[in-house]
Enzyme design. Structure first.
Site, PDB file in Angstrom:
ATOM      1  N   CYS A  49       2.413 -15.403   0.856  1.00 15.09           N
ATOM      2  CA  CYS A  49       1.421 -16.096   1.676  1.00 15.09           C
ATOM      3  C   CYS A  49       1.404 -17.588   1.325  1.00 15.09           C
ATOM      4  O   CYS A  49       2.395 -18.280   1.525  1.00 15.09           O
ATOM      5  CB  CYS A  49       0.054 -15.435   1.545  1.00 15.09           C
ATOM      6  SG  CYS A  49      -1.104 -15.933   2.853  1.00 15.09           S
ATOM      7  N   HIS A  88       1.282 -10.314   3.365  1.00 15.80           N
ATOM      8  CA  HIS A  88       0.922  -9.784   2.050  1.00 15.80           C
ATOM      9  C   HIS A  88       1.542  -8.402   1.868  1.00 15.80           C
ATOM     10  O   HIS A  88       1.009  -7.415   2.387  1.00 15.80           O
ATOM     11  CB  HIS A  88      -0.599  -9.665   1.919  1.00 15.80           C
ATOM     12  CG  HIS A  88      -1.302 -10.968   1.754  1.00 15.80           C
ATOM     13  ND1 HIS A  88      -1.518 -11.541   0.521  1.00 15.80           N
ATOM     14  CD2 HIS A  88      -1.826 -11.820   2.669  1.00 15.80           C
ATOM     15  CE1 HIS A  88      -2.158 -12.690   0.677  1.00 15.80           C
ATOM     16  NE2 HIS A  88      -2.354 -12.885   1.968  1.00 15.80           N
ATOM     17  N   GLU A  99       1.434  -6.576  -0.729  1.00 18.75           N
ATOM     18  CA  GLU A  99       0.512  -5.746  -1.509  1.00 18.75           C
ATOM     19  C   GLU A  99      -0.615  -5.183  -0.652  1.00 18.75           C
ATOM     20  O   GLU A  99      -1.329  -4.272  -1.088  1.00 18.75           O
ATOM     21  CB  GLU A  99      -0.051  -6.542  -2.693  1.00 18.75           C
ATOM     22  CG  GLU A  99      -1.152  -7.525  -2.374  1.00 18.75           C
ATOM     23  CD  GLU A  99      -0.683  -8.844  -1.774  1.00 18.75           C
ATOM     24  OE1 GLU A  99      -1.523  -9.749  -1.624  1.00 18.75           O
ATOM     25  OE2 GLU A  99       0.519  -8.972  -1.451  1.00 18.75           O
TER      26      GLU A  99
END
EC number: 4.3.2.10
Length: 208
Positions: free
Chosen positions: A80, A186, A188
């Site tokens: 990001c 992202h 994650e």
């Protein structure tokens, strides 16, 4: 060991959890000595570009990170805002110089369709342009990942572009150049697809 850089502008705990789930030994750190001993380094990031790059410089992290990015060529992954920091410059909030690892600039997303809102928040589909190894194993028609951003990177060299997405026009979703890899989305937060991308990066042989 995977060094997750903690400079006050990243979702370091959720990223650590994802890496731990994948069986990777990860350490959240801002100690340059840990960068030296790490096998790989992740630079996450959320927030404003200018504040983030200022924090990196105030903490004395720019020089050791740049040494590993450009000299020792240690595998680095930006996420990001972390990806945007790889660039030469960002136009955000009056303009700020970045780390300069990738010949690129960061500009605000400008959708051609005025009904498309900025920031882009939510799931969107990837169009893979390069670095196929990073996206190996993703379902061809279900490769959505999670974005939260208003700015994106524009690479000078099109060969650095690894993936795009469409948000009222093409938006840079991932880049790859040698030991440097980064995603605007992202991983994650991108459930199985994000975990697969992280796993691919962990397993990739950058010396091959």
């Amino acid at each position: 060991m995977i060094a997750v850089v903690d400079y006050g502008f990243g979702n370091v705990r959720s990223l650590w959890n994802a890496l731990d789930f994948l069986g990777a030994e990860a350490e959240i750190t801002r100690d340059p000595e840990d960068f030296d001993t790490a096998d790989r380094i992740v630079l996450p990031g959320v927030g404003a570009f200018g504040d983030a790059i200022a924090a990196i410089r105030e903490l004395g992290l720019e020089k050791p990170l740049t040494r590993h990015a450009l000299e020792t060529r240690k595998p680095m992954f930006g996420i990001c805002l972390g990806m945007q920091l790889f660039a030469n410059h960002s136009a955000e909030h009056g303009g700020h110089d970045g780390l300069g690892w990738i010949d690129a600039h960061v500009d605000r997303i400008c959708p051609k369709d005025r009904d498309v809102k900025v920031p882009q928040v939510g799931w969107n589909t990837l169009q893979v342009k390069g670095a196929e190894w990073l996206f190996s194993g993703l379902p061809a028609q279900q490769n959505d990942v999670y974005f939260v951003h208003s700015y994106h990177m524009l690479c000078t060299d099109s060969h650095d572009l690894a993936a795009t997405t469409n948000h009222g026009g093409l938006v840079t979703a991932a880049i790859s150049r040698g030991n440097l890899t980064a995603t605007q989305f992202h991983p994650e937060k991108s459930q199985d697809n994000g975990l697969r991308i992280l796993q691919n990066w962990l397993e990739h042989d950058f010396d091959a």
